[in-house]
Design a protein around this motif. Structure first.
Motif: not given
Length: 175
Positions: A124-143, A145-152
């Protein structure tokens, strides 16, 4: 002259075992104290439950009377609401022994089939009633760790705990 060095306080250390045999004895004593603490805790919980049961039984008839009297008072107040609220000009009334009041609760949203509701809102085009939450996937980082090495802002840490697990002994029931 005052020193700027921070003062570090360590907790006092009790007696330290001087051999493997003494360490074994410390472990045995720790286990003994843990078992005694568990026994005391179980006795305490048993006593608390007995006290709770006793007083709940004493309070139960009063709770029943409060419920019965409240229902009757509510019926009478609804039947006489106009007189009690001056035809809706007031939300409460003083009955001498206490006050009664009618209060409007805040609106609330109840949902069933949340995924279906989300699909309907999107279609119905009423996306304003849907909340989208961005968060860090810590499990993916632990899987990876070399990919995020050096990121502040990202650091991966690991500690070490010292664990003491005395062997428990249980008394056998004899019939």
């Amino acid at each position: 002259m005052a020193s700027n060095a921070k003062r570090i306080k360590n907790k006092a250390v009790g007696p330290v075992p001087q051999s493997r045999d003494e360490a074994r004895e410390y472990m045995r004593r720790i286990g003994s104290h843990q078992n005694e603490r568990k026994r005391i805790e179980a006795t305490m919980n048993e006593q608390i439950q007995k006290i709770r049961d006793k007083y709940q039984a004493l309070a139960a008839p009063h709770a029943e009377q409060i419920n019965e009297l409240s229902q009757g008072l509510h019926v009478w107040c609804e039947a006489n609401r106009g007189d009690l609220t001056n035809n809706g000009k007031r939300k409460s009334a003083d009955l001498g022994a206490g006050e009664i009041a009618w209060r409007i609760t805040p609106p609330k949203v109840s949902l069933r089939n949340i995924m279906g509701v989300i699909e309907n809102l999107k279609s119905l085009g009423l996306d304003r009633f849907i909340r989208s939450k961005e968060e860090i996937n810590k499990d993916a980082i632990l899987a990876e760790p070399d990919a995020v090495d050096g990121i502040a802002g990202i650091s991966i840490t690991q500690g070490e705990d010292f664990v003491i697990k005395p062997h428990e002994s249980e008394l056998e029931e004899v019939a």
